[in-house]
Design a protein around this motif. Sequence first.
Motif, PDB file in Angstrom:
ATOM      1  N   LYS A 350       0.804  -1.218   0.000  1.00 50.98           N
ATOM      2  CA  LYS A 350       0.000   0.000   0.000  1.00 50.98           C
ATOM      3  C   LYS A 350       0.837   1.269   0.000  1.00 50.98           C
ATOM      4  N   PHE A 351       1.940   1.271   0.695  1.00 45.33           N
ATOM      5  CA  PHE A 351       2.815   2.442   0.714  1.00 45.33           C
ATOM      6  C   PHE A 351       4.231   2.029   0.352  1.00 45.33           C
ATOM      7  N   GLN A 352       4.396   1.493  -0.825  1.00 44.73           N
ATOM      8  CA  GLN A 352       5.714   1.064  -1.249  1.00 44.73           C
ATOM      9  C   GLN A 352       6.641   2.245  -1.491  1.00 44.73           C
ATOM     10  N   ALA A 353       7.931   1.964  -1.400  1.00 45.79           N
ATOM     11  CA  ALA A 353       8.936   2.986  -1.650  1.00 45.79           C
ATOM     12  C   ALA A 353       8.898   3.422  -3.109  1.00 45.79           C
ATOM     13  N   THR A 354       9.053   4.722  -3.333  1.00 45.90           N
ATOM     14  CA  THR A 354       9.075   5.254  -4.692  1.00 45.90           C
ATOM     15  C   THR A 354      10.376   5.986  -5.004  1.00 45.90           C
ATOM     16  N   GLY A 355      11.292   6.053  -4.054  1.00 48.73           N
ATOM     17  CA  GLY A 355      12.493   6.849  -4.251  1.00 48.73           C
ATOM     18  C   GLY A 355      13.725   6.030  -4.551  1.00 48.73           C
ATOM     19  N   ASN A 356      14.850   6.719  -4.598  1.00 47.27           N
ATOM     20  CA  ASN A 356      16.131   6.092  -4.888  1.00 47.27           C
ATOM     21  C   ASN A 356      16.818   5.584  -3.632  1.00 47.27           C
ATOM     22  N   THR A 357      16.597   6.256  -2.525  1.00 47.63           N
ATOM     23  CA  THR A 357      17.239   5.887  -1.265  1.00 47.63           C
ATOM     24  C   THR A 357      16.183   5.855  -0.171  1.00 47.63           C
ATOM     25  N   TRP A 358      16.623   5.720   1.056  1.00 45.70           N
ATOM     26  CA  TRP A 358      15.683   5.499   2.151  1.00 45.70           C
ATOM     27  C   TRP A 358      14.883   6.738   2.515  1.00 45.70           C
ATOM     28  N   ASN A 359      15.299   7.929   2.084  1.00 41.62           N
ATOM     29  CA  ASN A 359      14.616   9.135   2.552  1.00 41.62           C
ATOM     30  C   ASN A 359      14.244  10.082   1.425  1.00 41.62           C
ATOM     31  N   ASP A 360      13.964   9.560   0.231  1.00 46.98           N
ATOM     32  CA  ASP A 360      13.582  10.478  -0.850  1.00 46.98           C
ATOM     33  C   ASP A 360      12.328  10.011  -1.581  1.00 46.98           C
ATOM     34  N   ASN A 361      11.412   9.431  -0.849  1.00 50.80           N
ATOM     35  CA  ASN A 361      10.148   8.993  -1.443  1.00 50.80           C
ATOM     36  C   ASN A 361       9.184  10.165  -1.573  1.00 50.80           C
ATOM     37  N   GLU A 362       8.256  10.061  -2.509  1.00 52.02           N
ATOM     38  CA  GLU A 362       7.299  11.144  -2.695  1.00 52.02           C
ATOM     39  C   GLU A 362       5.854  10.693  -2.557  1.00 52.02           C
ATOM     40  N   ASN A 363       5.623   9.594  -1.879  1.00 46.76           N
ATOM     41  CA  ASN A 363       4.254   9.162  -1.608  1.00 46.76           C
ATOM     42  C   ASN A 363       3.571  10.176  -0.695  1.00 46.76           C
ATOM     43  N   ASN A 364       2.436  10.686  -1.097  1.00 47.71           N
ATOM     44  CA  ASN A 364       1.646  11.514  -0.192  1.00 47.71           C
ATOM     45  C   ASN A 364       1.037  10.643   0.899  1.00 47.71           C
ATOM     46  N   TRP A 365       0.738  11.278   2.038  1.00 46.33           N
ATOM     47  CA  TRP A 365       0.099  10.551   3.121  1.00 46.33           C
ATOM     48  C   TRP A 365      -1.363  10.970   3.225  1.00 46.33           C
ATOM     49  N   PRO A 366      -2.307  10.026   3.159  1.00 48.55           N
ATOM     50  CA  PRO A 366      -3.738  10.373   3.198  1.00 48.55           C
ATOM     51  C   PRO A 366      -4.207  10.633   4.624  1.00 48.55           C
ATOM     52  N   TYR A 367      -4.271  11.891   5.020  1.00 50.37           N
ATOM     53  CA  TYR A 367      -4.725  12.216   6.370  1.00 50.37           C
ATOM     54  C   TYR A 367      -6.241  12.067   6.491  1.00 50.37           C
ATOM     55  N   LEU A 368      -6.987  12.446   5.459  1.00 49.00           N
ATOM     56  CA  LEU A 368      -8.450  12.307   5.487  1.00 49.00           C
ATOM     57  C   LEU A 368      -8.927  12.018   4.073  1.00 49.00           C
ATOM     58  N   ARG A 369      -9.524  10.841   3.894  1.00 58.45           N
ATOM     59  CA  ARG A 369     -10.068  10.446   2.597  1.00 58.45           C
ATOM     60  C   ARG A 369     -11.591  10.561   2.599  1.00 58.45           C
ATOM     61  N   TYR A 370     -12.144  10.735   1.420  1.00 61.79           N
ATOM     62  CA  TYR A 370     -13.594  10.800   1.309  1.00 61.79           C
ATOM     63  C   TYR A 370     -14.241   9.499   1.770  1.00 61.79           C
ATOM     64  N   ALA A 371     -13.597   8.359   1.499  1.00 62.40           N
ATOM     65  CA  ALA A 371     -14.149   7.079   1.959  1.00 62.40           C
ATOM     66  C   ALA A 371     -14.249   7.026   3.470  1.00 62.40           C
ATOM     67  N   ASP A 372     -13.306   7.624   4.169  1.00 62.54           N
ATOM     68  CA  ASP A 372     -13.352   7.717   5.623  1.00 62.54           C
ATOM     69  C   ASP A 372     -14.632   8.431   6.045  1.00 62.54           C
ATOM     70  N   LEU A 373     -14.933   9.554   5.396  1.00 66.60           N
ATOM     71  CA  LEU A 373     -16.139  10.314   5.737  1.00 66.60           C
ATOM     72  C   LEU A 373     -17.408   9.538   5.401  1.00 66.60           C
ATOM     73  N   VAL A 374     -17.406   8.809   4.299  1.00 63.38           N
ATOM     74  CA  VAL A 374     -18.590   8.027   3.925  1.00 63.38           C
ATOM     75  C   VAL A 374     -18.871   6.952   4.968  1.00 63.38           C
ATOM     76  N   LEU A 375     -17.824   6.301   5.440  1.00 64.05           N
ATOM     77  CA  LEU A 375     -18.016   5.275   6.476  1.00 64.05           C
ATOM     78  C   LEU A 375     -18.413   5.900   7.809  1.00 64.05           C
ATOM     79  N   LEU A 376     -17.879   7.077   8.113  1.00 65.03           N
ATOM     80  CA  LEU A 376     -18.339   7.777   9.316  1.00 65.03           C
ATOM     81  C   LEU A 376     -19.814   8.148   9.179  1.00 65.03           C
ATOM     82  N   PHE A 377     -20.234   8.524   7.987  1.00 60.48           N
ATOM     83  CA  PHE A 377     -21.647   8.846   7.769  1.00 60.48           C
ATOM     84  C   PHE A 377     -22.525   7.625   8.036  1.00 60.48           C
ATOM     85  N   ALA A 378     -22.102   6.460   7.544  1.00 55.55           N
ATOM     86  CA  ALA A 378     -22.861   5.236   7.814  1.00 55.55           C
ATOM     87  C   ALA A 378     -22.940   4.970   9.309  1.00 55.55           C
TER      88      ALA A 378
END
Length: 495
Positions: A350-378
């Motif tokens: 789910k959050f695989q490495a995308t960079g060249n070394t251990w500290n240069d990845n550019e994966n964004n971190w999902p702090y709040l997704r719409y699916a989270d809100l939909v499940l909270l609504f349920a």
Amino acid sequence: MKKIIYIMAVLITAYLSSCKKELQETPSNTIAPENFYKTKSDFELATLGTLGVLQGTSLYAWYIHYVMEYQSGDLALAAGTTWTDLNWVTTDGFVAMTWTGHYNLINNANTALDKIDEVSFDKASKDALKGELYFLRAVGYFNLVRMFGRIPLHLKATTSPNDASLPQSEISAVYDAIVSDLQQAENLLPVNNPYGLGRANKGVAAGLLAKVYVFMAGYPLNNIAKWNDALVQLKKIIDPSNPSRSVAPFNYNLEPDYQNLYWQVLKLRTTGTGLPTFGKPANENGPEAVFEINYKRAGGYYSAIFPSSLIYQGCSFWLFNQFEPNDYRRSVTMVDAPNDPLGGVTLQRKFQATGNTWNDNENNWPYLRYADLVLLFAEVENEINGPTPTALRAINAVRARARNAAGTQRTVPANYTVTEATSKDALRKLVLHERTLELSCEGQTWYDWIRTGTLKDVLTSQNRPNTYSKKILLYPIPESEIDITKGKLEQNDDY
């Protein structure tokens, strides 16, 4: 644009957050330079610096993930470690750095908020900056109160050692401050932040406020009146008749293909260096991203370190077994076979490495997704009105998306019907389980289990029954903070 943001964030964060003693509740030196906070651009830079703390190593680039995720059982480490045994100690460095990072975030926001109304510039820009600062301060306190419970509540900048230490506020008071900040943020922020993607806007302030109300309705406050407040907030965003899409003026929707939410890297890296083979990039800042913490492969502390490390760990068999065998989300989350080179775990995707070394990845971190809100609504609809068609429609919207496996329709997971949702309690359990499947490895599940009072049962299902006690509901206040305040801060129970 992203690269400029991170370079500026590094500079301003270093400028504002320097301190003599790193593991302090707030910096010990004066942090409001006389020649700063004079112009619009100063406040733009200060807001970027505050966002930069959130992106930094103490928080979402590294340390906070260890504190949030390994104890949940989503990720697997060897038995006998602090994280898997839930045996946190008061001197743990990851816990201390997470505390410090949040208070640096809060103090940066406070310093800018204290000064911004003294400087004249256009209202649209000022409202956007103020709203973002209120939002970021709320994020800091929402994280801290869930992790540590009673904490010091600083709502003004700490400018000298004389006002650096405050006593702990009650949990209810901290939540009241969070609500106030998010209400102000929602009122001030536009639907589209003029400063671009990755910046707070009206939708994320409204959505996070709904989530805060849900937490206030659960343990430890158990303020059930907040269910109604949460429903009001969620209906500002979600269309009950078609919860897969938001209502105007927002433009959120469930990403049609679950794998598009995450980078899909085709070849696992087995050493600390070397370029992986890239697969499909994530649709970052896309229509499901209510708020993502953005990263750019620019090196240094403002690139994502944490996703790189996960390829050496993996997802636990417990999490693997929560999914039905043909649930597409399992294949996206982890290697879909419980036999891997690490032994005893199944490798995470789910959050695989995308960079060249251990500290240069550019994966964004999902702090709040719409699916989270939909499940909270349920969940909220069920708590107020029981297992209504509206509540079922919301949870089934998430499950319907999961059936779209890269364009191939599957039959799993099937929609829930009144046969499964026979009562409020039955649907409550289904929603909580769905949150575990949908949001696994995203820093959500541990806090869901605490607020719903289900943590003990979950740990038992993970074969960790002997680890449960009231102690593990909170992390220890860092011993260094208690020492610095000369005992003004009280340690959490049983530490």
